[in-house]
Structures are given as C-alpha cells and as structure tokens.
Design a protein around this motif. Sequence first.
Motif, PDB file in Angstrom:
ATOM      1  N   CYS A 165       0.802  -1.224   0.000  1.00  9.65           N
ATOM      2  CA  CYS A 165       0.000   0.000   0.000  1.00  9.65           C
ATOM      3  C   CYS A 165       0.834   1.273   0.000  1.00  9.65           C
ATOM      4  O   CYS A 165       0.277   2.378   0.044  1.00  9.65           O
ATOM      5  CB  CYS A 165      -0.921   0.023   1.220  1.00  9.65           C
ATOM      6  SG  CYS A 165      -2.078  -1.357   1.299  1.00  9.65           S
ATOM      7  N   GLN A 171      -7.490   8.433 -10.240  1.00  4.05           N
ATOM      8  CA  GLN A 171      -6.676   8.687  -9.047  1.00  4.05           C
ATOM      9  C   GLN A 171      -7.529   8.999  -7.823  1.00  4.05           C
ATOM     10  O   GLN A 171      -7.021   9.359  -6.767  1.00  4.05           O
ATOM     11  CB  GLN A 171      -5.709   9.847  -9.305  1.00  4.05           C
ATOM     12  CG  GLN A 171      -4.751   9.595 -10.445  1.00  4.05           C
ATOM     13  CD  GLN A 171      -3.770  10.733 -10.648  1.00  4.05           C
ATOM     14  OE1 GLN A 171      -3.703  11.665  -9.846  1.00  4.05           O
ATOM     15  NE2 GLN A 171      -3.013  10.680 -11.713  1.00  4.05           N
ATOM     16  N   GLU A 228      -0.341   3.831  -5.162  1.00  4.98           N
ATOM     17  CA  GLU A 228      -0.577   2.422  -4.812  1.00  4.98           C
ATOM     18  C   GLU A 228      -2.065   2.132  -4.626  1.00  4.98           C
ATOM     19  O   GLU A 228      -2.509   1.000  -4.847  1.00  4.98           O
ATOM     20  CB  GLU A 228       0.172   2.069  -3.523  1.00  4.98           C
ATOM     21  CG  GLU A 228       1.685   2.089  -3.634  1.00  4.98           C
ATOM     22  CD  GLU A 228       2.262   3.489  -3.443  1.00  4.98           C
ATOM     23  OE1 GLU A 228       3.494   3.624  -3.511  1.00  4.98           O
ATOM     24  OE2 GLU A 228       1.476   4.451  -3.239  1.00  4.98           O
ATOM     25  N   TYR A 254      -4.506   3.486  -6.390  1.00  2.21           N
ATOM     26  CA  TYR A 254      -5.257   3.634  -7.642  1.00  2.21           C
ATOM     27  C   TYR A 254      -5.604   2.281  -8.264  1.00  2.21           C
ATOM     28  O   TYR A 254      -6.580   2.170  -9.012  1.00  2.21           O
ATOM     29  CB  TYR A 254      -4.454   4.411  -8.690  1.00  2.21           C
ATOM     30  CG  TYR A 254      -3.990   5.787  -8.293  1.00  2.21           C
ATOM     31  CD1 TYR A 254      -4.568   6.481  -7.236  1.00  2.21           C
ATOM     32  CD2 TYR A 254      -2.944   6.411  -8.988  1.00  2.21           C
ATOM     33  CE1 TYR A 254      -4.130   7.741  -6.880  1.00  2.21           C
ATOM     34  CE2 TYR A 254      -2.514   7.672  -8.639  1.00  2.21           C
ATOM     35  CZ  TYR A 254      -3.089   8.340  -7.588  1.00  2.21           C
ATOM     36  OH  TYR A 254      -2.648   9.587  -7.249  1.00  2.21           O
ATOM     37  N   ALA A 255      -4.780   1.259  -7.988  1.00  5.09           N
ATOM     38  CA  ALA A 255      -4.921  -0.036  -8.668  1.00  5.09           C
ATOM     39  C   ALA A 255      -6.334  -0.584  -8.494  1.00  5.09           C
ATOM     40  O   ALA A 255      -6.940  -0.466  -7.431  1.00  5.09           O
ATOM     41  CB  ALA A 255      -3.905  -1.026  -8.109  1.00  5.09           C
ATOM     42  N   GLN A 256      -6.857  -1.221  -9.550  1.00  7.47           N
ATOM     43  CA  GLN A 256      -8.219  -1.734  -9.496  1.00  7.47           C
ATOM     44  C   GLN A 256      -8.364  -3.007 -10.317  1.00  7.47           C
ATOM     45  O   GLN A 256      -8.228  -2.992 -11.540  1.00  7.47           O
ATOM     46  CB  GLN A 256      -9.215  -0.690 -10.001  1.00  7.47           C
ATOM     47  CG  GLN A 256     -10.666  -1.125  -9.895  1.00  7.47           C
ATOM     48  CD  GLN A 256     -11.036  -1.465  -8.459  1.00  7.47           C
ATOM     49  OE1 GLN A 256     -10.902  -0.633  -7.570  1.00  7.47           O
ATOM     50  NE2 GLN A 256     -11.488  -2.690  -8.239  1.00  7.47           N
ATOM     51  N   THR A 257      -8.585  -4.117  -9.625  1.00  6.89           N
ATOM     52  CA  THR A 257      -8.970  -5.381 -10.247  1.00  6.89           C
ATOM     53  C   THR A 257      -9.992  -6.033  -9.317  1.00  6.89           C
ATOM     54  O   THR A 257     -10.140  -5.609  -8.164  1.00  6.89           O
ATOM     55  CB  THR A 257      -7.770  -6.334 -10.433  1.00  6.89           C
ATOM     56  OG1 THR A 257      -7.385  -6.853  -9.150  1.00  6.89           O
ATOM     57  CG2 THR A 257      -6.583  -5.637 -11.092  1.00  6.89           C
ATOM     58  N   ARG A 294      -7.723  -7.390  -6.284  1.00  7.70           N
ATOM     59  CA  ARG A 294      -6.560  -6.669  -5.715  1.00  7.70           C
ATOM     60  C   ARG A 294      -6.734  -6.357  -4.227  1.00  7.70           C
ATOM     61  O   ARG A 294      -5.788  -6.399  -3.454  1.00  7.70           O
ATOM     62  CB  ARG A 294      -6.335  -5.357  -6.485  1.00  7.70           C
ATOM     63  CG  ARG A 294      -5.285  -4.410  -5.872  1.00  7.70           C
ATOM     64  CD  ARG A 294      -3.915  -5.027  -5.851  1.00  7.70           C
ATOM     65  NE  ARG A 294      -2.923  -4.124  -5.283  1.00  7.70           N
ATOM     66  CZ  ARG A 294      -2.624  -4.022  -3.989  1.00  7.70           C
ATOM     67  NH1 ARG A 294      -3.276  -4.790  -3.119  1.00  7.70           N
ATOM     68  NH2 ARG A 294      -1.704  -3.190  -3.564  1.00  7.70           N
ATOM     69  N   TRP A 295      -7.968  -6.030  -3.798  1.00  4.07           N
ATOM     70  CA  TRP A 295      -8.180  -5.528  -2.442  1.00  4.07           C
ATOM     71  C   TRP A 295      -9.114  -6.441  -1.634  1.00  4.07           C
ATOM     72  O   TRP A 295     -10.048  -7.025  -2.186  1.00  4.07           O
ATOM     73  CB  TRP A 295      -8.768  -4.121  -2.488  1.00  4.07           C
ATOM     74  CG  TRP A 295      -7.955  -3.160  -3.290  1.00  4.07           C
ATOM     75  CD1 TRP A 295      -8.231  -2.701  -4.551  1.00  4.07           C
ATOM     76  CD2 TRP A 295      -6.723  -2.557  -2.905  1.00  4.07           C
ATOM     77  NE1 TRP A 295      -7.254  -1.847  -4.968  1.00  4.07           N
ATOM     78  CE2 TRP A 295      -6.302  -1.729  -3.993  1.00  4.07           C
ATOM     79  CE3 TRP A 295      -5.933  -2.614  -1.758  1.00  4.07           C
ATOM     80  CZ2 TRP A 295      -5.134  -0.991  -3.942  1.00  4.07           C
ATOM     81  CZ3 TRP A 295      -4.766  -1.870  -1.710  1.00  4.07           C
ATOM     82  CH2 TRP A 295      -4.371  -1.071  -2.782  1.00  4.07           C
ATOM     83  N   ASN A 341     -12.197  -3.715 -13.468  1.00  3.04           N
ATOM     84  CA  ASN A 341     -10.803  -3.815 -13.906  1.00  3.04           C
ATOM     85  C   ASN A 341     -10.187  -2.467 -14.245  1.00  3.04           C
ATOM     86  O   ASN A 341      -9.050  -2.419 -14.698  1.00  3.04           O
ATOM     87  CB  ASN A 341     -10.684  -4.749 -15.119  1.00  3.04           C
ATOM     88  CG  ASN A 341     -10.760  -6.212 -14.708  1.00  3.04           C
ATOM     89  OD1 ASN A 341      -9.901  -6.703 -13.983  1.00  3.04           O
ATOM     90  ND2 ASN A 341     -11.798  -6.901 -15.162  1.00  3.04           N
ATOM     91  N   LYS A 342     -10.934  -1.374 -14.043  1.00  2.00           N
ATOM     92  CA  LYS A 342     -10.413  -0.046 -14.379  1.00  2.00           C
ATOM     93  C   LYS A 342     -10.421   0.843 -13.145  1.00  2.00           C
ATOM     94  O   LYS A 342     -11.371   0.795 -12.347  1.00  2.00           O
ATOM     95  CB  LYS A 342     -11.255   0.597 -15.484  1.00  2.00           C
ATOM     96  CG  LYS A 342     -11.102  -0.069 -16.845  1.00  2.00           C
ATOM     97  CD  LYS A 342     -11.895   0.700 -17.913  1.00  2.00           C
ATOM     98  CE  LYS A 342     -11.721   0.069 -19.290  1.00  2.00           C
ATOM     99  NZ  LYS A 342     -12.495   0.812 -20.328  1.00  2.00           N
ATOM    100  N   PRO A 343      -9.377   1.673 -12.974  1.00  2.00           N
ATOM    101  CA  PRO A 343      -9.361   2.614 -11.838  1.00  2.00           C
ATOM    102  C   PRO A 343     -10.611   3.487 -11.834  1.00  2.00           C
ATOM    103  O   PRO A 343     -11.154   3.834 -12.883  1.00  2.00           O
ATOM    104  CB  PRO A 343      -8.093   3.439 -12.084  1.00  2.00           C
ATOM    105  CG  PRO A 343      -7.202   2.513 -12.856  1.00  2.00           C
ATOM    106  CD  PRO A 343      -8.128   1.746 -13.759  1.00  2.00           C
TER     107      PRO A 343
END
Length: 475
Positions: A45, A70, A79, A81-84, A87-88, A125-127
């Motif tokens: 993170c 963002q 860190e 911003y990532a999006q899948t 991921r979280w 799959n997109k920020p």
Amino acid sequence: MATFGFILVGLACSLAFAKGASAHGYIESPSSRAALCATGVNKDCGPTQYEPQSVEGKGGFPASGPVDGQITGGGKYPELYAQTPTRWSKVTLKGGKNTFTWKLTAPHSTAEWKYYITKKDWDTNKPLARQDLELLATFNDGGAMPSPSTSHVVELPTDRSGYYLVLGVWEIADTGNAFYQVIDVNLVNDGTGPSTQPPTVPGQVVSTAQTTSSITLQWSASIASEGIKNYEVYRNGKLVGTPSQTTYTDTGLTANTAYNYTIKAVDNKGNVSPASATVTAQTLKEDTVIPVTPPTGLHAHMSTKNSIMIMWSASTATNGIKNYEIYRNGTLVGTATETMYDDTGLTANTSYTYTVRAVDTLGNKSQSSAALTAATLPDSGGGNLPAWDATKIYVAGDKVQYDGLEYQASYWTQNNRPDSSDAWKLLSNATPEWNSTKAYTGGSKVTYNGIVYEAKWWTKGEQPDQSDVWKAVQN
C-alpha cells in the motif's frame, strides 16, 4: 438518490488529537481500503500503511478534486489507484441502512460529507472514474468541528449484489481540501427491496494485555443498519460488561487462571448479534513480569532545515504505555505520549540517528527500537542540494536538484522524476516547457510554442493553447 437522514455520533475517545501532524481522518468502520492497509490485511500500500488518515487531495468533488483514475488515492497515493476484482480485501455489507464511522486524528471545520457507490455496470478492472459513481447521501456540517469519532447512517442500494466501491468524501471548510476514503464492498442483496441489517458478529477477538487480576480484550467493530449501541462481554457465559467501544478490561480476577470470553453486539433498536468466537485468556502468575515491547516501524515523516519529525508503531505492555523516550545520537532528547516526535533546533544539512524506547506506567522500559538515520534539509539554494536519486524515498519537504533546477517533494514519493511528476514542486525561478504527462497546480507556469502560460487550477494533459485551464501571461 435522495439524501437520507443521518446520525452524528460523538463517541468518547481516550486519544487526544495528535499535535503537529498532517494526518486527519479515515473511515474506520466498515474498514476502508486505507484502514485495511494499516492493519496489514491489504498489502503493498505504500505510505498509507503508516497513515491511513492522510489520503488528502483537492476538495470540491466531483467538480474538482483528483482526476479520474486517481480518486481512490486522493491524487497522491498511486498504490491505492490499482483496481482489479481481486486486488483488495472486501468487507461484506447488506443493502439498506448501514453506519459509516470516521476516525479523525486532527480537527477541521467541516463543509460536508458525501457518500457515493459505483453503478451497476462499473468496470471492476479499471481505476475509479467519476462516471462510475452515483451519489448516495450528503450531510452538510456548515463549518462545524466534528467529533473524533463521527458516524453517518447511509442507505445502500438493494437492487444490486457483488463487488462495488463505496466512496466517502470529507470536505474541509477551512483549507479547500478533502479526504477520500474508498471501501471495497461485497454487497449482499436479494433484490426485493430495503431490508434491516442486524448487527454483524464482532470479529478478531483477542486479549491484548493481562495482569495478575485483569484481562484486556479487543475486537473489530460490528455493523448494523440501526447503528451500534454497545457490546456485551461474557466471561464463562456470564455477562460482565457492556462497553460502547471495541475494548474492555475485565478486573477482579484470580491470578494464574484461564477464562473464556465471547462478545455480542447490540444495535440502537435492541437487536443482538450472535456471539463471537470464544477466546481464552489467562491471568498472570503473581511473580510473572512481561517486558515492554520495543517500538517498531520507526521512520522519518517530515524534515526541514532545522527539524526532523519521526513516527513509529505503538508498543504494548501489561500495565499500559506511559510514554516514549526519544534518543538522538544516543542522547535522550525528549519524551512523547503519542507515536510521533518533532525534533527541533537541529543543524541544516546534517544527518542524525534516532532510537525510541517505550516506558510503561510502572517505569519499566523496552529495548531500543531499530535505529533510524535521517537528515535535515540544506540551508540554502540548489547548489547545495543533493541530486535526485530514483532509488531513494522522499517525504514532504525534501529538496533535490534535477537538471540544474531545485524541486521540493509535496508528499511521499520514490522513482517519480521531478520534472514530470506532481509529487514535486519546482522552486527555481524558471519556466519549463509544458509536459503532457505532468500534473500542474493552480499558479504553475509553463512555456508552450514560445508563449508563457499559467494554470488556473489543477490540470494534466490539457494543451495550453487549447484549454481554458491555461491563460497566457507575461513571464
């Protein structure tokens, strides 16, 4: 959607606001992405793992604020911003009324609070972008100072299930900034309409401290559509306490004896959750001495030419922590009751080595933390500044030279080139060429096709001669 009614709950808090910190607030329950970074559930993170309350950016969302892609990091923490879809870590919530609680570590006059949720067709799959969001609720504070623990009841949709993001925005009245908190939610619904959410079972019940006559328990907060009133603590099946916080110290116990505990949550309508998993804890023997754990995670938070602010993770002790001792180059220079210390009166452009020891309420001291070496900033201009190093971590206030110009870090950054990243502010009296990949703030000047332009507000990728965000000026 219409703005829903809310409750603003001021909970008693044993922690005072931290002095001199740049951190302010985060959504504690249900746990936000940043909060789960701080507890180690979310990995990789960046600096958010130390300060979940620092996800701050330009306010006025959605008309202003962080650019699309963002938003989840406030425009400052890449860190996040990532999006899948995977991921979280996610928290499970049910449609209908849910209580969202912010933990505030520094006071700010508040304009409003806003809550959003992603639409049914959002791309996991997109920020996150503005077009993905729909407004759930707005609470206008009119410049009031909020409680250290501030809660709102917000109605989540009942027409969708699966992975969604809930975005909370705390708009500040006295700075023009806002704090951005995103919650990764596994939303559960049957699609038939609004439903009441009973209290969820308290989780992660642990014993955090023991003495010869007491046991301290801690657990993760429950969630209820009607809000949580209190918790019920059971020892060996008997009710022994009803705390409003997620911690409880059971006293008057027998030394060297094991006890079984369970926790239940009670909402404001009197609904009671099922019991938590049982945790067994044992009081100490009369002659047992538990050492104080040393502070961990010591790091430099901010430096100036004559000061260095350091921070660390809290120690634990059977009898509780009284304060911390801060040593500079082996000499005691101060004490702190919070997990931070601002060391002042230092010499510019000089390195110092720090260690920290914890002291419990009986005067027992921990071993020293791992040593940290940090340096003050140079006293003068760019000629004395160190060259930018792509491998080095910089924090807000750090100054470097790059390509003959002087830059200052606006926040934590590593491997972001000063001439192309909004992590750096140009200090030299120069007007660089416009860079389509760099973000500019209001007042920044650039040269484009021989003409000097000044940014009116935050911008990135907007060509100066074709956008209203830029105005031609005299250099």
